[in-house]
Structures are given as structure tokens and as C-alpha cells.
Design an enzyme around this catalytic site. Sequence first.
Site, PDB file in Angstrom:
ATOM      1  N   GLY A  50       4.663 -16.034 -22.071  1.00 35.39           N
ATOM      2  CA  GLY A  50       5.578 -15.041 -22.609  1.00 35.39           C
ATOM      3  C   GLY A  50       5.405 -14.915 -24.110  1.00 35.39           C
ATOM      4  O   GLY A  50       4.922 -15.832 -24.766  1.00 35.39           O
ATOM      5  N   GLN A  55       7.929 -12.781 -32.581  1.00 37.03           N
ATOM      6  CA  GLN A  55       6.926 -13.828 -32.754  1.00 37.03           C
ATOM      7  C   GLN A  55       5.657 -13.298 -33.420  1.00 37.03           C
ATOM      8  O   GLN A  55       4.827 -14.083 -33.874  1.00 37.03           O
ATOM      9  CB  GLN A  55       6.566 -14.458 -31.406  1.00 37.03           C
ATOM     10  N   CYS A  92       6.635 -23.530 -26.706  1.00 34.93           N
ATOM     11  CA  CYS A  92       6.730 -22.221 -27.341  1.00 34.93           C
ATOM     12  C   CYS A  92       5.501 -21.993 -28.200  1.00 34.93           C
ATOM     13  O   CYS A  92       5.094 -22.887 -28.949  1.00 34.93           O
ATOM     14  CB  CYS A  92       7.996 -22.146 -28.197  1.00 34.93           C
ATOM     15  N   LEU A  93       4.916 -20.810 -28.094  1.00 30.53           N
ATOM     16  CA  LEU A  93       3.744 -20.494 -28.900  1.00 30.53           C
ATOM     17  C   LEU A  93       4.056 -20.528 -30.393  1.00 30.53           C
ATOM     18  O   LEU A  93       3.160 -20.746 -31.202  1.00 30.53           O
ATOM     19  CB  LEU A  93       3.187 -19.115 -28.510  1.00 30.53           C
ATOM     20  N   HIS A 134      13.997 -17.345 -22.332  1.00 27.47           N
ATOM     21  CA  HIS A 134      13.337 -17.859 -23.535  1.00 27.47           C
ATOM     22  C   HIS A 134      12.915 -16.699 -24.445  1.00 27.47           C
ATOM     23  O   HIS A 134      13.185 -16.714 -25.647  1.00 27.47           O
ATOM     24  CB  HIS A 134      12.118 -18.693 -23.109  1.00 27.47           C
ATOM     25  N   GLU A 135      12.245 -15.698 -23.864  1.00 27.94           N
ATOM     26  CA  GLU A 135      11.757 -14.575 -24.675  1.00 27.94           C
ATOM     27  C   GLU A 135      12.905 -13.719 -25.200  1.00 27.94           C
ATOM     28  O   GLU A 135      12.858 -13.250 -26.336  1.00 27.94           O
ATOM     29  CB  GLU A 135      10.760 -13.718 -23.875  1.00 27.94           C
ATOM     30  N   HIS A 138      14.282 -15.137 -28.297  1.00 24.86           N
ATOM     31  CA  HIS A 138      13.515 -14.783 -29.501  1.00 24.86           C
ATOM     32  C   HIS A 138      14.013 -13.476 -30.109  1.00 24.86           C
ATOM     33  O   HIS A 138      14.013 -13.321 -31.333  1.00 24.86           O
ATOM     34  CB  HIS A 138      12.025 -14.636 -29.180  1.00 24.86           C
TER      35      HIS A 138
END
Length: 181
Positions: A50, A55, A92-93, A134-135, A138
Amino acid sequence: MSTQETKLKIRVFGDPALRKKAKPVQSITENHRNILSQMATLMYDASGVGLAAPQVAIHESMIVVDIGSGLYKLINPKVIKFEGRQELEEGCLSVPGVCLKIKRAIKIKVRALDEFGKPVSMDAGGLLACCLQHEIDHLKGKLIVDYASFFDKLKIRKRLRELKEKSRINEAQEKVCKLRL
């Protein structure tokens, strides 16, 4: 922002872009579709499941998600129903090297628009529910570290300091590059 001129890159912990709240997309354009496609490519290249627009320092409400069952490109996603609880380990990226167990709803209902402005309503469970939550976090400027317990924060504080320093260096390098243009 014209993404044809700027290559998107994933921002890491410490970058102020990650804490900004995304604004709803008012009118979906070809540029939005282009950004979503670039985000999907970036997510796959980073072996993620994701990615949210903040991000990559784009503060519009857009996410891409693929847990292995197909790509979702969602605009203005909102969770309208939560059910049950699950605890999964999340990475997480934007916070590389950090994994935390996070409690989230096990089943959710999400409403959004697809990349062409068509309304989408989806029920999700398990990993997909976790990833969507999660996304969407963000989009609100919220990161997995915000869920960390006191003890988890102690365990990861050195890594977070390293990421903040890396973010400061990257920001300084970007400013120097812009000055050279």
C-alpha cells in the site's frame, strides 16, 4: 503538481510531508490518474502492499493498495463501518526497518471513488482491512509509530532518530538541487 516533471519518491519518518493532512480531491483529472499509476509502480518497486499520496508528498486523498489479490486505486477513501478487532504486525514504506503489532478492526466497509470518479463501496477483512486502515491513516497524517506502546517506542527510538537524520539530509540535498536549476 506536475508528476511528469517530478519523479515521485517515498518520504521517510521525519519528513514533515508525512504529518500533513490530505485534502479531498475535488475534481479527478488525468494528472490524478497519472499520480495513482506512478504510486502503484513505486509501491511494487518497493515491495509494499500500500501507498498513500502523502507518502510521496502529495497532499490529496489518494491511496493504492494490493495485497496480492489485485490493485485498488482509491480517491477520497473513508471507512464507514468498523467491526471486531485484530492485531497484525505492520511495517511501513515510510518507516523502514520498523515493525509493530497494531490493533485494528478485522472487518471494515470503505467508500471511495475509483480513478475515473465512479463510486466504490467495498467490504474488506483481515489483511486487506488492515492495509486500507493503514493507508487511510496516512491521509490523516498518522503513522504506525503513533500506535506504539511506551516500551515499543523505547525499542525503536534509535531507528527513528536515524530515519529523522536521513530525512533532514535528504531535505537539504533537495534544496541544494533546486538551487542549481
